[in-house]
Structures are given as C-alpha cells and as structure tokens.
Scaffold this active site. Structure first.
Site, PDB file in Angstrom:
ATOM      1  N   SER A  42      -4.736  31.405  57.804  1.00  0.00           N
ATOM      2  CA  SER A  42      -3.803  30.820  56.845  1.00  0.00           C
ATOM      3  C   SER A  42      -2.513  31.618  56.664  1.00  0.00           C
ATOM      4  CB  SER A  42      -4.499  30.669  55.497  1.00  0.00           C
ATOM      5  OG  SER A  42      -4.911  31.941  55.021  1.00  0.00           O
ATOM      6  N   HIS A  70      -7.516  25.096  57.353  1.00  0.00           N
ATOM      7  CA  HIS A  70      -6.137  24.893  57.820  1.00  0.00           C
ATOM      8  C   HIS A  70      -6.064  24.212  59.177  1.00  0.00           C
ATOM      9  CE1 HIS A  70      -3.858  26.965  54.681  1.00  0.00           C
ATOM     10  NE2 HIS A  70      -4.973  27.639  54.518  1.00  0.00           N
ATOM     11  N   LYS A 100      -6.226  20.021  51.729  1.00  0.00           N
ATOM     12  CA  LYS A 100      -5.000  20.407  52.430  1.00  0.00           C
ATOM     13  C   LYS A 100      -4.465  19.217  53.219  1.00  0.00           C
ATOM     14  CE  LYS A 100      -5.942  25.136  51.658  1.00  0.00           C
ATOM     15  NZ  LYS A 100      -6.890  26.191  51.928  1.00  0.00           N
TER      16      LYS A 100
HETATM   17  C1  LIG Z   1      -7.905  26.623  50.915  1.00  0.00           C
HETATM   18  C2  LIG Z   1      -9.037  27.242  51.625  1.00  0.00           C
HETATM   19  C3  LIG Z   1     -10.362  27.011  51.230  1.00  0.00           C
HETATM   20  C4  LIG Z   1     -10.749  26.285  49.977  1.00  0.00           C
HETATM   21  O1  LIG Z   1     -10.272  25.032  49.813  1.00  0.00           O
HETATM   22  P1  LIG Z   1     -10.229  24.403  48.358  1.00  0.00           P
HETATM   23  O2  LIG Z   1      -9.971  22.980  48.631  1.00  0.00           O
HETATM   24  O3  LIG Z   1      -9.140  25.095  47.617  1.00  0.00           O
HETATM   25  O4  LIG Z   1     -11.564  24.636  47.734  1.00  0.00           O
HETATM   26  C5  LIG Z   1     -11.370  27.577  51.985  1.00  0.00           C
HETATM   27  N1  LIG Z   1     -11.106  28.333  53.054  1.00  0.00           N
HETATM   28  C6  LIG Z   1      -9.842  28.580  53.462  1.00  0.00           C
HETATM   29  C7  LIG Z   1      -9.625  29.420  54.670  1.00  0.00           C
HETATM   30  C8  LIG Z   1      -8.767  28.051  52.763  1.00  0.00           C
HETATM   31  O5  LIG Z   1      -7.525  28.312  53.168  1.00  0.00           O
END
Ligand SMILES: *Cc1c(COP(=O)(O)O)cnc(C)c1O
Length: 253
Positions: A42, A70, A100
């Site tokens: 990320s 991601h 996301k």
């Molecule tokens: C954003 C993210 C999550 C969690 O996602 P949420 O929808 O906020 O619970 C898990 N792992 C990674 C690597 C992330 O970037």
C-alpha cells in the site's frame, strides 16, 4: 488472535524468506508455518513476487495467505494479484477488502470449501459481529458485476495512473518503485512532507502525507491515488499544482 509466533521477513526479499522458512520448518517447533503477504503493497505500490513465494511455499510446505486489499479491482483485470499471476490454485487464502476498489465496506476471504466451512465456525470476528447491511450488500454485488462485465473502469484507472506517474517523473519527482496506480511522491523529511501536502491542499489537490512510523524514517511521502473517475484535465491540474509547489519548496528545480 491465533497467538501464533510472528517471524518477520525483509520486504520482498526472497532469499530472506527462504532462509526464515527453512529455519522455522527445520526447528520442528511449529505445527504449521504460514506466509502472509500483501498482493500490492500500500505504501509504495509495488507487487508481491507471488511466483517465487509459491515456489518457496511448496518447497517448505508453507500455507500461503495474500491480503489483496490494494490488488482486488486493480490487478488481474480486476480479479486481483493472484489471478494476475495465474496462481488461483496455489494460494491457500485470498483476502480482500470491499472498501477500496469496490467502494463500499466489508471484506472477504476466498479459499477452498473446507477452509471456508472451517472459518464460518471458528472465526471469532466473523461469528461475533453483525453482518453487512442489505444496502451495502447490494452495492457490493453491483460493483463486482460491473467489474466482471467490462474492463473499462480498470483500464481507465491504469491509463490515469500511468499518465500521472509519467507527468510526475517528467517534473523530476521521485515516485519510488510503484508498479500500480498507487503513486507515492517521496519527499524524505517528515516536516517537509507535511508542508508539501498542506501546500498542495491550498492549491486544490488533496494528497495525504504519510510519515514515520507508517513508513521508515526519512522516506516521508505524499501518496496519490488516481481513480477511474479522474479526467485528464483533473490530472493536468494536479500536475500543475505539483510543479508550482515543488519549485516553491525546492523539491524540484
Ligand atoms: C485497507 C486495508 C485493509 C482493511 O480494509 P478495511 O476495509 O479498512 O477493513 C486490510 N489490509 C490492507 C493491506 C489494507 O490496505
């Protein structure tokens, strides 16, 4: 939650992974060893070396787990990083978020039927939390259908990402090792990074600064996330703001 012992491996360092896997397995101390990695990282936008990871996992009998928060919607024509490498039959767990690229809320785990059946009765966060609301569920279903029906949004995202990256590079910014639309601009010093982000905001461009301890000291950055909804005009506006602020703060010449 599992109370498992955690052994860290250097970032994308396959020699280190092999050495640590060998040591863990040969120690005879553990019933099972699992390797957990992001599909797309990320903070830098680089991609896990899944083919090598699978090779090492097979050699040492590791369980594999890919967090594709991601990567889903972005890699593999939308199906994720595992599909990008054609390794659907080799990775034990694929986990992703629906918050996301999918744009709603929630998450998922994909794996074999027996694994999913086991999780349904053993996963405490799953058992003891409220399910998704019907409206969210419908929005998620429609998002996934859209992704499966056409690569148009996916292609636009990559076009926009590539356009922004080329523009920032031409201006002389350091965008690190990104291989995906996630585009960090590495500034370095923590205070300078925050000043950079705040000046960009004055210019109408919202990019958050990310500094230590989220990223290593001295690698402060602002992280750009172009989307499929951006137009070329918007990206040009962003590049013009970057040029102005970059020259003003001495990040570029
Ligand atoms: C954003 C993210 C999550 C969690 O996602 P949420 O929808 O906020 O619970 C898990 N792992 C990674 C690597 C992330 O970037």
């Amino acid at each position: 939650l599992s109370k498992a012992k955690i052994i860290r491996v250097n970032h994308s360092d396959m020699e280190d992974l092999r050495a640590k896997a060998k040591e863990a397995v040969e120690s005879g101390q553990y019933n099972k060893v699992m390797y957990i990695t992001d599909g797309v990282f990320s903070m830098d936008g680089d991609v896990a070396k899944l083919p090598e990871i699978v090779e090492i996992a097979e050699e040492f009998g590791l369980i594999t787990y890919v967090d594709d928060a991601h990567g889903s919607g972005v890699m593999g024509k939308g199906a994720g990083t595992v599909k990008h490498f054609g390794l659907q039959d080799k990775i034990d767990f694929q986990m992703g978020t629906l918050s996301k690229a999918i744009g709603v809320i929630g998450g998922y785990v994909a794996g074999t039927q027996s694994l999913i059946d086991w999780l349904k009765v053993q996963s405490r966060p799953f058992l003891f939390s409220t399910s998704l609301a019907p409206g969210d569920t419908k929005a998620i279903t429609e998002s996934v259908k859209k992704l499966m029906a056409s690569t148009e949004l996916h292609d636009k995202l990559w076009d926009n990402g590539n356009y922004l990256k080329a523009g920032l590079k031409d201006l002389g910014f350091n965008i690190g090792n990104s291989e995906t639309p996630i585009t960090p601009v590495i500034i370095g010093d923590e205070k300078e990074t925050q000043a950079f982000s705040s000046r960009l905001k004055d210019e109408g461009i919202y990019v958050k600064s990310i500094v230590f301890p989220t990223v290593p000291k001295g690698t402060g950055r602002v992280r750009n996330m172009p989307t499929a909804a951006h137009t070329k005009e918007m990206l040009d506006q962003a590049l013009a703001a970057y040029e102005k602020v970059g020259k003003e703060l001495g990040t570029i010449k």
